[in-house]
Design an enzyme around this catalytic site. Structure first.
Site, PDB file in Angstrom:
ATOM      1  CG  HIS A  75      20.497   8.217 -12.620  1.00  0.00           C
ATOM      2  ND1 HIS A  75      20.521   8.604 -13.936  1.00  0.00           N
ATOM      3  CD2 HIS A  75      19.206   7.866 -12.355  1.00  0.00           C
ATOM      4  CE1 HIS A  75      19.312   8.518 -14.450  1.00  0.00           C
ATOM      5  NE2 HIS A  75      18.490   8.064 -13.519  1.00  0.00           N
ATOM      6  CD  GLU A  84      16.450   8.880 -10.966  1.00  0.00           C
ATOM      7  OE1 GLU A  84      15.977   7.771 -11.280  1.00  0.00           O
ATOM      8  OE2 GLU A  84      16.605   9.818 -11.783  1.00  0.00           O
ATOM      9  CG  HIS A 105      15.920   4.231 -12.280  1.00  0.00           C
ATOM     10  ND1 HIS A 105      16.670   5.154 -12.964  1.00  0.00           N
ATOM     11  CD2 HIS A 105      16.505   3.024 -12.487  1.00  0.00           C
ATOM     12  CE1 HIS A 105      17.674   4.537 -13.560  1.00  0.00           C
ATOM     13  NE2 HIS A 105      17.594   3.238 -13.288  1.00  0.00           N
ATOM     14  CD  GLU A 110      11.344   5.423 -13.041  1.00  0.00           C
ATOM     15  OE1 GLU A 110      11.713   6.118 -12.062  1.00  0.00           O
ATOM     16  OE2 GLU A 110      11.815   5.543 -14.183  1.00  0.00           O
TER      17      GLU A 110
END
Length: 369
Positions: A188, A202, A256, A328
């Site tokens: 992101h 995030e 992430h 993640e």
């Protein structure tokens, strides 16, 4: 006063008609094209009568590109038969089209969104079709240009609604004694905050993890590391994997933070099983990379081990040409996960673990000593 208001009103109308309403241009007849497929005529917008191939403008007035299902499509033979691109073009009785470039073979079926790259199925947003341009009467394979380029490994971009396609610059493959080329991707960024939860973004957490790892990679002469971002910017998904492909990276890792329910917890690592064999580099492959990174990440997060997840359609895993995985770390939607993650990020145990785990993996595979 009435006459003054009338003059102002007329002036506004003139300005709007004269060009301030730019989107109206797209509805003009000059920007549309009619295509006949299976005896039905359909009209499409954003017609363009030129294309750039390796920087050179090519006129396609009689067989223009246009927008279909949100994708730019165009005449395959006119574009990809170009000697400048070096693509091999085979039309099988207008039922099947095969394009070959370097080591890749792409097979498309008339009217079918399922295409096959090196024997592996892909599902596209719009189907390639063999159809007729009504105004010129010319019949052509009309294919989704971006999907074709990404599959074959050609560069694709659109500027001012004009398609530009080019061959990638040649990059020499690293020898066994050269540095490990790594691309680290902080998920992101910029206008895309990613997931939000418990007062966290995030994009901020992923960047801090990557920048923490950077401190260790910067001191290790065995690595040449590229970063998709080192600040609060937003590289597109295409730009992220295109960077990795351009520099011929040995490994691509994306960072992430997960999000779902407030009770969801744990660490997982994503990879593409579909790409595991075709992206193999020596003894390196995506599943082994993901396995090592998952184990090392769980050890440092102390969260539940959710294991590996096969996600073949994520762009950074689908189109990278080297072993790749996406970590993640935990769930931003879970308060307890957030507390632990923020502690690990603040103490930089996450960044160090990312570095240490990759070194361990590469050492086990004989890539570094």
């Amino acid at each position: 006063m009435k006459s003054f208001r009338k003059m102002v009103g007329m002036l506004l109308i003139v300005l709007l008609v004269g060009g301030l309403c730019v989107p109206q241009v797209e509805a003009d007849a000059a920007s549309t094209v009619k295509i006949v497929y299976k005896n039905k005529t359909r009209k499409y917008q954003r017609k363009r009568t030129s294309i750039y191939i390796n920087g050179k403008k090519k006129s396609i007035k009689t067989v223009p590109t246009f927008m279909k299902d949100g994708c730019y499509v165009g005449p395959a033979s006119t574009i990809f038969k170009s000697s400048a691109l070096g693509v091999t073009y085979t039309d099988n009785a207008h039922k099947k089209l095969t394009l070959k470039y370097n080591d890749h073979e792409l097979v498309m079926i008339n009217g079918n969104v399922r295409a096959y790259l090196d024997g592996k199925e892909q599902v596209w947003d719009t189907a390639p079709i063999y159809a007729k341009y009504k105004s010129s009467g010319k019949k052509r394979w009309i294919v989704p240009l971006k999907d074709v380029c990404l599959a074959l490994g050609l560069n694709y971009r659109v500027t001012d609604w004009t398609v530009r396609i080019s061959t990638p610059a040649p990059v020499a493959a690293p020898s066994s004694s050269s540095k490990v080329v790594l691309v680290l991707d902080a998920g992101h960024g910029g206008s895309d905050s990613g997931a939000k939860g418990n007062g966290n973004l995030e994009k901020t957490m992923t960047l801090k993890i990557v920048m923490g790892a950077k401190k260790y990679f910067d001191k290790d002469s065995r690595f040449k590391v590229y970063y998709t971002r080192t600040g609060d910017t937003y590289p597109t998904l295409d730009e992220r994997y295109q960077l990795a492909n351009k520099v011929n990276a040995d490994v691509f890792i994306s960072v992430h933070i997960n999000s779902y329910k407030s009770t969801s917890t744990g660490t997982e690592t994503l990879y593409s099983n579909d790409r595991n064999s075709v992206t193999k580099k020596g003894k390196l492959n995506s599943k082994d990379l993901a396995t090592y990174m998952q184990k090392g990440t769980v050890a440092v997060t102390g969260l539940e081990d959710r294991g590996l997840v096969n996600r073949p359609n994520l762009r950074v895993l689908k189109y990278t040409k080297m072993p790749a995985c996406l970590i993640e770390y935990g769930f931003i939607s879970n308060r307890s996960d957030c507390i632990k993650m923020n502690t690990g990020i603040r103490n930089n145990t996450y960044g160090k673990a990312l570095y240490d785990t990759l070194v361990k993996y590469l050492r086990a595979k004989g890539r570094i000593s």
